[in-house]
Structures are given as structure tokens and as C-alpha cells.
Design an enzyme around this catalytic site. Structure first.
Site, PDB file in Angstrom:
ATOM      1  N   ALA A 142    -129.401 -32.921 -94.278  1.00 42.17           N
ATOM      2  CA  ALA A 142    -128.536 -31.771 -93.888  1.00 42.17           C
ATOM      3  C   ALA A 142    -129.140 -31.081 -92.606  1.00 42.17           C
ATOM      4  O   ALA A 142    -127.879 -30.326 -91.898  1.00 42.17           O
ATOM      5  CB  ALA A 142    -128.897 -30.760 -94.955  1.00 42.17           C
ATOM      6  N   ALA A 143    -129.989 -31.191 -91.907  1.00 40.03           N
ATOM      7  CA  ALA A 143    -130.401 -30.613 -90.808  1.00 40.03           C
ATOM      8  C   ALA A 143    -129.444 -31.049 -89.417  1.00 40.03           C
ATOM      9  O   ALA A 143    -129.339 -32.300 -89.515  1.00 40.03           O
ATOM     10  CB  ALA A 143    -131.833 -30.743 -90.352  1.00 40.03           C
ATOM     11  N   PRO A 144    -128.968 -30.537 -88.629  1.00 40.44           N
ATOM     12  CA  PRO A 144    -129.502 -28.916 -88.401  1.00 40.44           C
ATOM     13  C   PRO A 144    -128.636 -27.961 -89.110  1.00 40.44           C
ATOM     14  O   PRO A 144    -128.804 -26.694 -89.366  1.00 40.44           O
ATOM     15  CB  PRO A 144    -129.172 -28.983 -86.766  1.00 40.44           C
ATOM     16  CG  PRO A 144    -128.119 -29.929 -86.596  1.00 40.44           C
ATOM     17  CD  PRO A 144    -128.369 -31.049 -87.347  1.00 40.44           C
ATOM     18  N   GLY A 145    -127.580 -28.586 -90.089  1.00 35.77           N
ATOM     19  CA  GLY A 145    -127.036 -27.778 -91.013  1.00 35.77           C
ATOM     20  C   GLY A 145    -125.744 -27.137 -90.613  1.00 35.77           C
ATOM     21  O   GLY A 145    -124.988 -26.237 -91.453  1.00 35.77           O
ATOM     22  N   CYS A 164    -121.707 -40.850 -87.424  1.00 34.03           N
ATOM     23  CA  CYS A 164    -121.234 -40.652 -86.308  1.00 34.03           C
ATOM     24  C   CYS A 164    -121.343 -41.749 -85.427  1.00 34.03           C
ATOM     25  O   CYS A 164    -121.785 -41.849 -84.307  1.00 34.03           O
ATOM     26  CB  CYS A 164    -121.601 -39.416 -85.455  1.00 34.03           C
ATOM     27  SG  CYS A 164    -123.428 -39.129 -85.263  1.00 34.03           S
TER      28      CYS A 164
HETATM   29  C1  SAM Z   1    -126.795 -36.953 -89.019  1.00 31.87           C
HETATM   30  S1  SAM Z   1    -128.073 -35.988 -89.035  1.00 31.87           S
HETATM   31  C2  SAM Z   1    -127.450 -35.007 -90.322  1.00 31.87           C
HETATM   32  C3  SAM Z   1    -126.408 -33.874 -89.514  1.00 31.87           C
HETATM   33  C4  SAM Z   1    -126.111 -32.702 -90.427  1.00 31.87           C
HETATM   34  N1  SAM Z   1    -125.465 -33.230 -91.813  1.00 31.87           N
HETATM   35  C5  SAM Z   1    -125.308 -31.615 -89.740  1.00 31.87           C
HETATM   36  O1  SAM Z   1    -123.977 -31.824 -89.978  1.00 31.87           O
HETATM   37  O2  SAM Z   1    -125.760 -30.673 -89.092  1.00 31.87           O
HETATM   38  C6  SAM Z   1    -129.159 -36.955 -90.053  1.00 31.87           C
HETATM   39  C7  SAM Z   1    -130.469 -36.092 -90.579  1.00 31.87           C
HETATM   40  O3  SAM Z   1    -130.873 -36.949 -91.509  1.00 31.87           O
HETATM   41  C8  SAM Z   1    -132.453 -36.801 -91.344  1.00 31.87           C
HETATM   42  N2  SAM Z   1    -132.926 -37.854 -91.988  1.00 31.87           N
HETATM   43  C9  SAM Z   1    -133.452 -39.024 -91.458  1.00 31.87           C
HETATM   44  N3  SAM Z   1    -133.771 -39.834 -92.544  1.00 31.87           N
HETATM   45  C10 SAM Z   1    -133.731 -39.006 -93.557  1.00 31.87           C
HETATM   46  C11 SAM Z   1    -134.223 -39.502 -94.811  1.00 31.87           C
HETATM   47  N4  SAM Z   1    -134.526 -40.746 -95.286  1.00 31.87           N
HETATM   48  N5  SAM Z   1    -133.896 -38.675 -95.765  1.00 31.87           N
HETATM   49  C12 SAM Z   1    -133.247 -37.547 -95.411  1.00 31.87           C
HETATM   50  N6  SAM Z   1    -132.927 -36.971 -94.287  1.00 31.87           N
HETATM   51  C13 SAM Z   1    -133.250 -37.990 -93.496  1.00 31.87           C
HETATM   52  C14 SAM Z   1    -132.826 -36.279 -89.913  1.00 31.87           C
HETATM   53  O4  SAM Z   1    -133.857 -35.734 -89.870  1.00 31.87           O
HETATM   54  C15 SAM Z   1    -131.326 -35.674 -89.714  1.00 31.87           C
HETATM   55  O5  SAM Z   1    -131.766 -34.328 -89.500  1.00 31.87           O
END
Ligand code: SAM
Length: 735
Positions: free
Chosen positions: A165-168, A307
């Protein structure tokens, strides 16, 4: 194999900060994959080398929504009018609504710096945007990144999981969707109603999960739970008393990816782009999607998105689960959704590249290649082979967004519907095993190199690409993880290695524990709820949460919606690494003294207050001095209060201040001294729409001589702008 080299019109260009744009390998790789038709390649690649416009959306369902929409519209008109004398300059400016975004709440803006310098109206607007984004009333977000939550069709009452979810920014959209009134409901005033439902926002990196909490704090959502698990091991939910498995209605799987769809926004990625990037993340992406489908209820919907342009991260992952799930899974046809946004169908053929050799099927690979290249990376067999044609149809329903189609970034989205249990869904009906996998793997293996520090005004904070670093060395890490994952589901619960994580208990449980210790009722509620006339009923105590270990003077208390409360109650002492529940409600300010109510929850708590002072506040100014905890203020009076006191501090006014209108002074004098209070003002009437009927509820502190409103600077600014409807006036008064 396709030819390589930068095509005509796509020369290397230097981006901001001197980043070289373009890559011969990129061209070679994606031309061979035929991600766009040959005759579109130049348009696609040429556009990819250019800067991306700024896009932002106004947060829906808040006091500010209607105001901001009309404000932005006014600014747009003024700014464009101010440029009519200089048509050359005007040509360089873009400022349009994003047509496909619901309720005209999203905008696409490109204002070159020289124009910004020449147009005071645009400069002022730019400053306004920065401030509002700090106050959390707007989100700067890539246009195509707004798509996945829209397709997920989240509704009031849903329980939703956002796995990465981050940065959210997408989590915020999911929360906003819960606030929409249920279909057919007569209640059009959604802002006054506490939203029903729950969004569990998870990120594998706890630092980034905390960043998400910071980003979303202004939404003040009682519906949010934040957890930090590796998504591929996200624990199953169980009812603690019956052992029944609980499922999510909707799941967003916005997985970590190589992120080359964000190259326009983050040109520094060109330097890191390489031919094997997608291979490193495929397995993790597939694991996360599989886990998501397991956690989803039958009939529920899941969006898988990246993306990235790479079919190995996109269609290959979807194809693998379709192959495994057969009829139990369907890609939903979205051709009628967001029709103004141009897209291309998902691919049905692609190849896998390893060390300069292209492979079309897994059978072509041999020996050491198989350590890197997996069967799940390959496309389905040709459509004429038995059962393959259906899979082709399904894959074509995926959505691909390209920069040259609607001047956006690149994105891949697939909406899946679960028709029946997944074949890999055999699961012992015991809660005991639910957390084992991750416990065995342990901490510190979160993918992604993480993001930047916690600031909010730059697009980089929302950079969905900053997990692209996962490519480096992740094959080794995945190897370890996979080995453990394959055995651990069958193992008994591991020891509580997550114990060090923050956890929560309801205030009711805490009060019961503290009371039973010495047989006397505990006095905690006298300090938290009583000063505001909040009833000590079970319902409310169930909705308030504190961190464990239990303390007789918790520092903070959170408020959560009843759906969140029920969920936490059902799962009981759980294996979930919960780091935040609902929104902050109370804070201890001194030992022994009353708690301070925080602005985030004030709006939700006000309707629960049964204090005579509410009735008194609703009556005219005729109330006894020093007896009240709630004060009614007019909209303009609130504007006056917000402008009082030093810039950068909380608004503060002396009760003796002669510049205050007589009526307001009298009402402030009615407040109990050395005690907290709530100021209640009606929402802006002239914004129209739902905000007109809403109340602004602000917590404050009444000292011996002065009254303070407990607001941070950004909220103070945003509210002031809301009330005065004019930036320059607002800024000169507040600063
Ligand atoms: C594409 S970004 C998400 C962007 C977010 N959905 C948004 O719209 O703001 C991917 C996120 O996945 C997290 N991440 C990476 N590996 C992960 C894992 N195995 N499980 C959960 N989160 C993970 C990263 O820290 C990153 O914040």
C-alpha cells in the site's frame, strides 16, 4: 528478433537533473515483445522520453471537496484569462480536468517554469496546490495510478485489503470509496455519516507503512488498519472463537515492480534499466497474487496492477494464476469502464530473454537457464490448442496504458473475479498456522529499497517506482523465501517473533483489566471521555483503542469505526502485525490531568457527546460563565480565530481581546477554564453541495486567560482558505 537502436525522433535527451533518457536495450527488448503495434512505436517511445504533466485529485467526501473544486475551477479560468494577451505563452500551458475521473475531481496541469514566473495568477495557484497537498486535501498522483481503485468498485460496508500500500495514494482512494453512500440510499450527505467498512493497508516495509500513516493522517479515517507483513505471507483471518475463516470483499494487489511505466516521472530510472529486470520480480509478484486470491471471498474482486510495461511482470503473472485456477477465476471485461481513457488489450504472446537468447516456451530452455527462467513466465499455448483460446480471451481483457495514448505514464491493470475457491486454497481450518510463514522467514527481508523521508509536497514521495531496487539481488532472497514458504504452511505456529511489533487492545479491555486488578473501577475514563460528556458505554469503549502493553495512563487513544472494531474483536489476539488502528482520538498531556481530544476524531466523536453544553451551545449566547465544554462559533468567527496568534503555531486568542465580536467573546467566556473544549462551526454554505450541511469540529484548550485551537499549521491554512475562499488573503493573514 527485433532490431535495436534508438528510433528516429527518439534521440537521447537530458531530463531534469541531467538524467540521460533512453536506452538501446529498452528499445531492443520492448520492440521484440511488441508491446505496441510497430506503427505506434515512435509515438510511444518519443513520448516516453518527455516529462510527465502534474496530475492531482481532490480528496472526495470532505468539507473541502466542493470548495476546492470550485476554487480550482476559478483559478483555472482566471489563469487562462490572464494569458489571453500572450497567446504564445498560453499555448504552453495545459490545465484540464481529467475527463474519466469521477465527479471532475482530478486535474492535469503543465505550466512551464518561465510561464509560472510571468503569471502571478498561476504562481499563486501553484503555491496553493503545494499547501493544500501538505494539508492532505489534494493528492498529487499519476493519472493512470488512479485507475486500479476505481475499477475495484469498493462500496460502503466492504472489507478491503491493500496488499502493497505505501505510500498510500491508492489506499486513500479506497477509503474515500467507502464514504460513498450505499446505492439507493436516501442519504446523499455522505460527509456527515461515519463511513461503514474497513481498509487494511499493508506494506512489507514497516518504515514505508509508517510513511503511509503519515501521508493519510489528514483523511482522519476511522476505517483504516495499517499492517506490515510481506504480502505473499499475509496471514489468513480467523474468527478467534469459532475458527471460521474470514475473507476480504475486495483486494488491491499493486505489487512491487520494475516501474518502467514511471520513466517519464522518474527519468533517473533510465540509468538502472536493464534487460533482465522483470525476471527478478516475477516470482514474488506471482506469490503475492496467489496469496491475494486466497484471502479473497468467493464472488469478490481483486485488481492486480503494476507500473511496468513488462509482460513477464504483467500478463505472465495473470496467465499463471488463470492456468492454475481454471474456471474458478475470471478476468472481468472492463471495456465499458473509464471509456475516455485510451488503452490497449493485454498481450497473449511474448518471449523470455536470458543472456541474449530469446525463449518462446519453457521446453526450449535447458540446464542453468532454468535457475532463472521459470515455466510461469511463458505465454499460454497458441489459441488453437485445447483450452488455450479461453485463456487468450481472458488475457486480452487486461488493460495496458501507454504514454502516447492519453499523455500519461504506463500502467498495467487486471480486474479478477473469484468464482470459486482456488485449487491451491486447501487450508487447515485452524487459526494456529496463520502466521507461520513469515515468522519463519523473519524480519528485514522486505523487498524494495524503500522511499524517501516523510515529506509530502513532492511527486517523488508518491513514486511507485522506488521499489524497483528489488531487482538487485532479489533472486537470492527469493530463493531463501521460497524454500521456507513451501514448508512453513504445514508447520505448527512458530514462536511469537512478531511480539516486538506494536499491537492494540480496546479501551474496554484495558478498563476491565485495570479495574479488576484491585477490585475498584478504574478512573481512566474520568480523564478521557468524561470531560467531554462522552458516555462510558460499551459501544464507544469498544471503538477506542490503545497500544499494548497495557498502561494505566496510555499516551494515545485511537478511534475506529464499528466495522474495524468488530473485525479486531473477531480476530482476537491475532498474529497480525498491526501498527495503526483508526485515527488518533485522545492524547495524554499531563500526568493526572484530562486527555486532549485530537482533531482527527473530533468529527466522529461529536455526535456521541451527551453533554448539556451542546444544548447550551446550540442556544444563544446566554450561558453561565466557566461552565461549558462546547462552543458554537459562526463561520466568519472561526475565520477570525484561525488568524489569531503567531504564524506556525496553534491559533491562540486572549478572551480579553477587544477585536473579538461581543457575542463570540461572551461564548468563549462560557468555557470551563483549564479544560478541553470543542468548537463547532457550520461548513461553508456558499460552496453548495454536501459540505454546506457539515460541521467543522475543532478541539481546543481553554486556559485561564487564553483559548487555543489544537490545529497543526497545514490544517489551519487549509481551513482558513476554505473559509475565506482566497489564497492571498489567507496567506497574508495566517503568515
Ligand atoms: C508499487 S508500490 C505500491 C504503491 C501504492 N499502492 C500506492 O499507490 O501508493 C509497492 C510497495 O510494495 C512494497 N513491497 C515490496 N515488497 C513487498 C512485499 N513482499 N510485501 C508487501 N509489500 C511489499 C514496497 O515497500 C512498496 O511500498
Amino acid at each position: 528478433m527485433a532490431s535495436s537502436g534508438v528510433p528516429h525522433g527518439g534521440a537521447y535527451e537530458s531530463g531534469p537533473g541531467g538524467n540521460e533518457r533512453g536506452s538501446e536495450d529498452f528499445v531492443r527488448y520492448y520492440q521484440a515483445q511488441r508491446i505496441v503495434p510497430d506503427d505506434e512505436w515512435e509515438a510511444f517511445y518519443g513520448r516516453l522520453l518527455t516529462d510527465l504533466n502534474t496530475t492531482f485529485r481532490i480528496v472526495s467526501g470532505t468539507l473541502h471537496t466542493d470548495f476546492l473544486r470550485s476554487f480550482v475551477e476559478d483559478c483555472r479560468r482566471d489563469a487562462l484569462e490572464s494569458l489571453t494577451s500572450d497567446p504564445e505563452l498560453a499555448k504552453e500551458v495545459q490545465f484540464t480536468t481529467i475527463e474519466w475521473y469521477p465527479d471532475h475531481l482530478a486535474y492535469d496541469v503543465a505550466i512551464p517554469r518561465p510561464v509560472l514566473r510571468k503569471s502571478p495568477a498561476l504562481k499563486q495557484f501553484h503555491e496553493f496546490l503545494v499547501k493544500q497537498s501538505e494539508a492532505g486535501t489534494i493528492f498529487r498522483q499519476e493519472a493512470v495510478s488512479m485507475v486500479p481503485p476505481l475499477l475495484l468498485d469498493v462500496r460502503s460496508g466492504h472489507t478491503v485489503l491493500d496488499m502493497c500500500a505505501a505510500p498510500g495514494s491508492k489506499t486513500a482512494q479506497l477509503i474515500e470509496a467507502l464514504s460513498k453512500p450505499p446505492e439507493g440510499s436516501a442519504d446523499s450527505n455522505s460527509s456527515n455519516r461515519e463511513p461503514d467498512g474497513c481498509v487494511v493497508a499493508n506494506d512489507g516495509e514497516s518504515r514505508r507503512a509508517h510513511m503511509l500513516i503519515h501521508h493519510l493522517r489528514h483523511l482522519s479515517s476511522p476505517n483504516l488498519i495499517v499492517t506490515t507483513h510481506s504480502a505473499q505471507f499475509f496471514p489468513h483471518l480467523f474468527d478467534a472463537s469459532t475458527g471460521e475463516r474470514l475473507f476480504f470483499d475486495r483486494i488491491l494487489c499493486d505489487v512491487p515492480c520494475t516501474g518502467d511505466g514511471t520513466l517519464r516521472k522518474a527519468p533517473s530510472l533510465w540509468n538502472r534499466w536493464h534487460l533482465h529486470m522483470g525476471l527478478g520480480l516475477h516470482k514474488l509478484q506471482l506469490q503475492i497474487l496467489r496469496r491475494g486470491l486466497k484471502l479473497l471471498k468467493t464472488g469478490g474482486r481483486l485488481v492486480y496492477s503494476t507500473c511496468s510495461f513488462n509482460p513477464i511482470e504483467n500478463e505472465a503473472v495473470v496467465n499463471a494464476v488463470l492456468d492454475e485456477a481454471g474456471e474458478a477465476l475470471e478476468v472481468v471485461d472492463c471495456s465499458d469502464e473509464l471509456t475516455e481513457l485510451a488503452r490497449r488489450p493485454g498481450l497473449t504472446t511474448w518471449q523470455v530473454l536470458w543472456k541474449d537468447t530469446w525463449y518462446s516456451t519453457f521446453d526450449e530452455t535447458q540446464g542453468r537457464v532454468r535457475r532463472k527462467v521459470k515455466p510461469s513466465m511463458f505465454p499460454p499455448p497458441p489459441p488453437q490448442e485445447p483450452h488455450a483460446s479461453h485463456r487468450h480471451t481472458q488475457l486480452r481483457r487486461c488493460l495496458r496504458f501507454f504514454p502516447h495514448l492519453s499523455n500519461t505514464g504506463g500502467f498495467f491493470v487486471c480486474l479478477l473475479e473469484k468464482r470459486a475457491a482456488m485449487p491451491w486454497d486447501s487450508f487447515p481450518d485452524q487459526a494456529a498456522t496463520s502466521s507461520t510463514t513469515e515468522d519463519a522467514v523473519g524480519e528485514g527481508q522486505g523487498e524494495g529499497e524503500g522511499g524517501e523521508g516523510v515529506t509530502i509536497d513532492t511527486e517523488e514521495n508518491e513514486n511507485e517506482n522506488d521499489d524497483g531496487g528489488a531487482v538487485e539481488g532479489d533472486e537470492e532472497r527469493e530463493g531463501e523465501r521460497e524454500g521456507e514458504a513451501s514448508t512453513s504452511e504445514a508447520q505448527p505456529a512458530a514462536k511469537d517473533s512478531w511480539r516486538s511489533q506494536e499491537d492494540f487492545m480496546s479501551l474496554k479491555q484495558l478498563v476491565q483489566q485495570l479495574s479488576s486488578a484491585d477490585g475498584r473501577p478504574c478512573g481512566l475514563w474520568d480523564r478521557i471521555g468524561m470531560p467531554f460528556g462522552l458516555p462510558a458505554d460499551g459501544d464507544l469503549l469498544d471503538a477506542l483503542f490503545v497500544r499494548t502493553p497495557p498502561s494505566d495512563a496510555p499516551k494515545k487513544v485511537w478511534y475506529a469505526s464499528s466495522r474495524v472494531g468488530q473485525l479486531l474483536q473477531r480476530i482476537g489476539k491475532s498474529p497480525y502485525k498491526i501498527i495503526s488502528v483508526g485515527c488518533p482520538a485522545f492524547e495524554r498531556v499531563s500526568t493526572g490531568g484530562p486527555y486532549r481530544m485530537l482533531q482527527h476524531a473530533a468529527r466522529w466523536l461529536l455526535p456521541r457527546i451527551q453533554h448539556p453544553s451542546i444544548a447550551a451551545a446550540a442556544a444563544e449566547d446566554d450561558v453561565a460563565k466557566g461552565t461549558q465544554q462546547v462552543v458554537r462559533v459562526g463561520r466568519e468567527e472561526l475565520g477570525l480565530l484561525l488568524a489569531k496568534g503567531e504564524a506556525g503555531k496553534m491559533p491562540r486568542v486572549s478572551m480579553k481581546d477587544e477585536s473579538l465580536p461581543e457575542g463570540l467573546r461572551g461564548r468563549l467566556e462560557s468555557l470551563t477554564r483549564e479544560a478541553p473544549f470543542l468548537a463547532v462551526a457550520r461548513g461553508p454554505d456558499d460552496g453548495g453541495g454536501e459540505a454546506a450541511a457539515m460541521s467543522i469540529v475543532l478541539p481546543g484548550w481553554c486556559g485561564r486567560q487564553n483559548v487555543e485551537l489544537m490545529l497543526d499549521d497545514n490544517t489551519r491554512y487549509a481551513l482558513h482558505a476554505l473559509i475565506h475562499k482566497h489564497t492571498s488573503k489567507t496567506q497574508s493573514q495566517v503568515e
